[in-house]
Design a protein around this motif. Structure first.
Motif, mmCIF file in Angstrom:
data_model
loop_
_atom_site.group_PDB
_atom_site.id
_atom_site.type_symbol
_atom_site.label_atom_id
_atom_site.label_comp_id
_atom_site.label_asym_id
_atom_site.label_seq_id
_atom_site.Cartn_x
_atom_site.Cartn_y
_atom_site.Cartn_z
ATOM 1 N N GLY A 14 0.862 -1.222 0.065
ATOM 2 C CA GLY A 14 -0.143 0.090 0.251
ATOM 3 C C GLY A 14 0.841 1.346 -0.027
ATOM 4 N N SER A 15 0.228 2.551 -0.320
ATOM 5 C CA SER A 15 0.996 3.531 -0.918
ATOM 6 C C SER A 15 0.790 4.103 1.473
ATOM 7 N N ARG A 16 0.996 3.372 1.397
ATOM 8 C CA ARG A 16 1.410 4.446 3.017
ATOM 9 C C ARG A 16 2.024 3.970 4.119
ATOM 10 N N SER A 17 2.743 2.350 2.922
ATOM 11 C CA SER A 17 4.078 1.902 3.282
ATOM 12 C C SER A 17 5.003 2.408 3.240
ATOM 13 N N TRP A 18 5.192 3.019 2.075
ATOM 14 C CA TRP A 18 6.113 3.697 0.667
ATOM 15 C C TRP A 18 6.979 5.325 1.097
ATOM 16 N N GLU A 19 7.673 5.935 0.911
ATOM 17 C CA GLU A 19 7.654 6.960 0.686
ATOM 18 C C GLU A 19 8.825 7.184 -0.466
ATOM 19 N N PRO A 20 8.468 7.425 -1.612
ATOM 20 C CA PRO A 20 8.470 7.951 -2.793
ATOM 21 C C PRO A 20 8.818 9.053 -3.347
ATOM 22 N N VAL A 21 11.228 9.236 -3.782
ATOM 23 C CA VAL A 21 10.979 10.636 -4.554
ATOM 24 C C VAL A 21 10.122 11.138 -4.952
ATOM 25 N N THR A 22 10.006 11.219 -6.215
ATOM 26 C CA THR A 22 8.156 11.472 -6.776
ATOM 27 C C THR A 22 7.595 11.160 -7.052
ATOM 28 N N PRO A 23 6.518 11.274 -5.531
ATOM 29 C CA PRO A 23 5.442 10.549 -5.917
ATOM 30 C C PRO A 23 4.030 10.200 -7.083
ATOM 31 N N ALA A 24 4.455 11.555 -7.807
ATOM 32 C CA ALA A 24 3.603 11.246 -8.456
ATOM 33 C C ALA A 24 4.235 10.297 -10.012
ATOM 34 N N LEU A 25 5.028 10.095 -9.538
ATOM 35 C CA LEU A 25 5.036 9.119 -10.646
ATOM 36 C C LEU A 25 4.844 7.489 -10.008
ATOM 37 N N TRP A 26 4.325 7.297 -9.508
ATOM 38 C CA TRP A 26 3.900 5.949 -8.900
ATOM 39 C C TRP A 26 2.468 5.729 -8.668
ATOM 40 N N GLN A 27 2.054 4.455 -8.953
ATOM 41 C CA GLN A 27 0.736 3.722 -8.962
ATOM 42 C C GLN A 27 0.850 2.475 -7.671
ATOM 43 N N PHE A 28 -0.174 2.456 -6.656
ATOM 44 C CA PHE A 28 0.095 0.913 -6.142
ATOM 45 C C PHE A 28 -1.260 0.914 -6.053
ATOM 46 N N PRO A 29 -1.746 -0.078 -6.857
ATOM 47 C CA PRO A 29 -2.570 -0.549 -7.067
ATOM 48 C C PRO A 29 -3.590 -2.013 -6.289
ATOM 49 N N GLY A 30 -2.343 -2.634 -5.140
ATOM 50 C CA GLY A 30 -3.403 -3.484 -4.325
ATOM 51 C C GLY A 30 -1.720 -4.474 -3.896
ATOM 52 N N ARG A 31 -1.818 -5.454 -5.059
ATOM 53 C CA ARG A 31 -0.593 -6.410 -4.554
ATOM 54 C C ARG A 31 1.135 -5.764 -5.088
ATOM 55 N N GLU A 32 1.201 -4.604 -6.262
ATOM 56 C CA GLU A 32 2.180 -4.253 -6.722
ATOM 57 C C GLU A 32 2.339 -2.788 -5.877
ATOM 58 N N VAL A 33 3.764 -2.761 -6.034
ATOM 59 C CA VAL A 33 4.570 -1.166 -5.835
ATOM 60 C C VAL A 33 4.974 -0.876 -7.614
ATOM 61 N N VAL A 34 4.154 0.094 -8.336
ATOM 62 C CA VAL A 34 4.464 0.576 -9.948
ATOM 63 C C VAL A 34 5.436 1.366 -9.863
ATOM 64 N N LEU A 35 6.116 1.355 -10.164
ATOM 65 C CA LEU A 35 6.825 3.078 -10.759
ATOM 66 C C LEU A 35 6.209 2.693 -12.365
ATOM 67 N N ALA A 36 5.220 4.367 -12.076
ATOM 68 C CA ALA A 36 4.562 3.831 -13.413
ATOM 69 C C ALA A 36 5.368 4.893 -14.668
#
Length: 689
Positions: free
Chosen positions: A500-522
């Motif tokens: 989930g998105s709460r578990s992660w701190e991206p450098v640029t949040p707008a580039l990421w997706q958290f659809p469920g099972r996956e952590v996606v650098l979109a």
């Protein structure tokens, strides 16, 4: 020094797919030389613990040699155990003396050079001097042992070889039988007789190892028969000498030292030898088609097979299973490939379509020379395979069944599994071993304090335990243990299910997706100010920072394979945006920033992994070559600094490194300028709070 520890190219799952290329029935697709015949041996993840047991006296060739390769601390080249139950070990020094090691006490047993006199030759040619010694299996009762040495000087005109030799021979190889009056004595006293003399066309590739099959019983055909490795005299590359059954050069010979029907009456020719009844063939020949058959040994348990470490010409060094009557192919074949005399490339070529009709025996494992593109094609490659032994000792279970051998110049230690070493089948994978002394990771080059030449050799005692020797400093080490790289306990703190998105701190949040099972650098990241480092990543916030840690995840690279420089990264030891480690998983292994282990420490990323070969600009095999999911494991040991990266469930690390810059930190996932995703993350380690 750690960067010289190993140079990997492929893990086992990749090698399996390549093995078909090395089968003897492979047909020619082109007439061009093969630039890179074999993948570089992969990492085993196993390290040998070495314990120093002796340093033998310094010695020098006489007169002083002009070839710097002969100017060593001494020229010890083998270790064995006297077969009398005393526990004494014997070590020949090619400069002339045979030493005994009696429970830690060393002394000269025989000065062969002095006995031979002025004709003794040891100052020109890497194989010159006191080449080898072996003891009769019944030495305890009969006091007999055998030696090999070289002679020049007046011997070339006054002493006639027993078997066909070149008219313009440069050196003679001599096999001598010695009979000790008292087999228990510390110093040799007794008699000796010459049993065989052969001339060679040059100062290289003469008589090499001699030995008795230690597995032979009184009812076996080779009981008390002496095997002799005879090189091609350095002329096989331009002649057919190794293929000529009427000549002793380039062969394995087998004789009966107690017999009398040899050409000089000083030895016997066994009736069971394969060419006894063939017209024009020497009855002494057991197998043929060899260039430099430097070392052979028998598996003392399991298969009881005879394995030969064979030094190749310009491209490939090989290990063969030697069977009676076998033709190893030189000088028509080198390893699994065709060799062409006088070809200016000095390379190897695809096998002809009709290769099967020749009946050549091909290697059971091998490595190639990894020549630099800038090297002259026919220059000395600086590689020499040192044959070793299948470990059947009882002290180190992790080594059982492994044929341990090496590359002598650089001091690299390799192994292949004996159960995979089968003639006529795909070659066994060769993997590189690490070296530890006192629990500390090191290299043979560091141990001998010589960056250029180790001159590595191997030995074995009666219990099957192994030894390592080096001419560079005259030392002998016993292999006293084995350890697995990056095998530290990682603790019992866990993080999993963190998608989930709460578990992660991206450098640029707008580039990421958290659809469920996956952590996606979109979307791909872009370069940021500061030191050169990955452009975009997300740090795992859930759970603690970790000291020693194991990270397991499945990753996918979404960037199309048509694009170059594809990568995803696993972050660990994260302290800040300019302080962390990362494992770079890429489809490109030919440039410095890709497919390796790196540290960012308030400066541009620095490559750490042992696999990067700067001279050849190549590293570990590509970790991710497609858009499929791949399992990845990263292990970091805080205390030792050992780091290992595994891919797709392989038990062998693809990348290894040692660094203690960051002993703890958080983990993460990202890329430089590509897109990809992560799932099934599980982190286990020692939490640091």
């Amino acid at each position: 020094m750690y960067r010289r520890l190993s140079r990997l190219a492929v893990t086992t799952f990749v090698l399996a797919g390549l093995f078909l290329l090395f089968a003897p029935y492979a047909s020619a697709q082109s007439d061009a030389p093969i630039a890179d015949p074999l993948p570089t041996p992969g990492a085993s993840g196993i390290g040998l613990e070495l314990t120093e047991v002796a340093q033998l006296p310094e010695s020098k060739p006489v007169p002083p040699p002009t070839d710097a390769r002969l100017r060593r601390y001494n020229r010890i080249n083998y270790l064995g155990e006297v077969p009398d139950g005393s526990g004494r070990l014997f070590v020949p020094d090619m400069n002339g003396k045979l030493y005994l090691l009696d429970h830690g006490v060393q002394h000269a047993y025989l000065d062969l050079g002095a006995v031979v006199g002025p004709d003794f030759h040891n100052h020109k040619g890497l194989g010159s001097g006191f080449g080898f010694a072996t003891f009769h299996p019944n030495f305890k009762r009969n006091g007999k042992f055998y030696t090999v040495h070289t002679e020049t000087g007046s011997a070339l005109t006054t002493k006639k070889p027993d078997l066909p030799s070149p008219a313009d021979m440069q050196v003679q190889g001599v096999i001598t039988e010695w009979t000790a009056a008292d087999p228990k004595a510390d110093l040799f006293a007794g008699t000796h007789r010459e049993i065989l003399r052969v001339g060679y066309a040059s100062f290289i590739h003469g008589f090499q190892e001699i030995g008795f099959n230690p597995n032979a019983h009184w009812w076996d055909e080779d009981h008390n028969l002496l095997y002799i490795a005879s090189g091609d005299g350095g002329i096989g590359l331009t002649t057919t000498v190794p293929q000529d059954l009427g000549l002793p050069q380039g062969k394995i010979l087998r004789i009966d030292p107690a017999g009398k029907n040899g050409v000089n009456g000083q030895y016997g020719i066994p009736r069971s030898n394969p060419f006894v009844a063939r017209a024009g063939a020497l009855g002494e020949i057991y197998a043929y088609g060899m260039r430099d058959p430097y070392r052979f040994s028998w598996d003392s348990g399991g298969s009881h097979k005879m394995f030969l470490g064979h030094i190749g010409e310009k491209a490939v060094d090989s290990v063969y299973e030697v069977r009676k009557g076998a033709n190893l192919g030189w000088s028509e074949r080198e390893g699994f490939w065709a060799y062409k005399k006088n070809d200016p490339s000095c390379g190897v070529f695809p096998l002809p379509a009709d290769d099967a009709k020749y009946g050549y025996t091909y290697p059971v494992t091998a490595f190639d020379h990894n020549r630099l593109a800038s090297s002259r094609p026919c220059a000395d490659s600086g590689n020499a395979l040192m044959g070793g032994f299948v470990y059947r000792g009882s002290k180190i279970p992790a080594l059982r069944g492994k044929y341990i051998y090496g590359e002598g110049v650089k001091g690299l230690i390799y192994y292949a599994e004996e159960r995979e070493m089968r003639t006529g089948e795909p070659m066994a994978a060769t993997r590189e071993m690490m070296v530890y002394v006192g629990g500390q990771l090191t290299t043979m080059k560091a141990l001998v304090n010589d960056p250029n030449r180790v001159d590595l050799r191997f030995g074995r005692d009666a219990a099957g335990e192994l030894y390592v020797l080096a001419k560079a400093n005259g030392k002998i080490w016993k292999v006293t243990g084995a350890r697995t790289f990056a095998s530290c306990r990682t603790g019992h703190d866990f993080v999993h299910g963190a998608a989930g998105s709460r578990s992660w701190e991206p450098v640029t949040p707008a580039l990421w997706q958290f659809p469920g099972r996956e952590v996606v650098l979109a979307q791909p990241g872009v370069a940021r100010p500061g030191p050169r480092r990955p452009f975009e990543y997300a740090v795992l916030k859930k759970g603690p920072a970790f000291g020693s840690v194991q990270i397991d995840a499945t990753v996918r690279l979404d960037t199309p394979v048509s694009e170059s420089n594809r990568d995803v990264i696993i972050v660990f030891g994260y302290k800040s945006d300019t302080e962390f480690y990362y494992a770079h998983l890429s489809s490109d292994n030919t440039i410095y920033p890709h497919n390796g282990i790196f540290v960012v420490n308030n400066a541009d990323r620095l490559r750490l992994d042992h696999q990067w070969d700067a001279a050849r600009s190549v590293g570990a095999a590509p970790a991710v070559k497609d858009t499929a999911w791949h399992r990845v494991r990263v292990r970091q040991c805080a205390d030792t600094g050992e780091i290992a990266v595994y891919v797709d469930g392989s038990p062998y690390p693809l990348m290894t490194a040692v660094d203690k810059t960051f002993a703890s930190g958080r983990v993460g996932f990202g890329s430089f300028d590509n897109i990809g995703r992560l799932r099934d993350l599980r982190v286990q380690g020692k939490g640091v709070r």
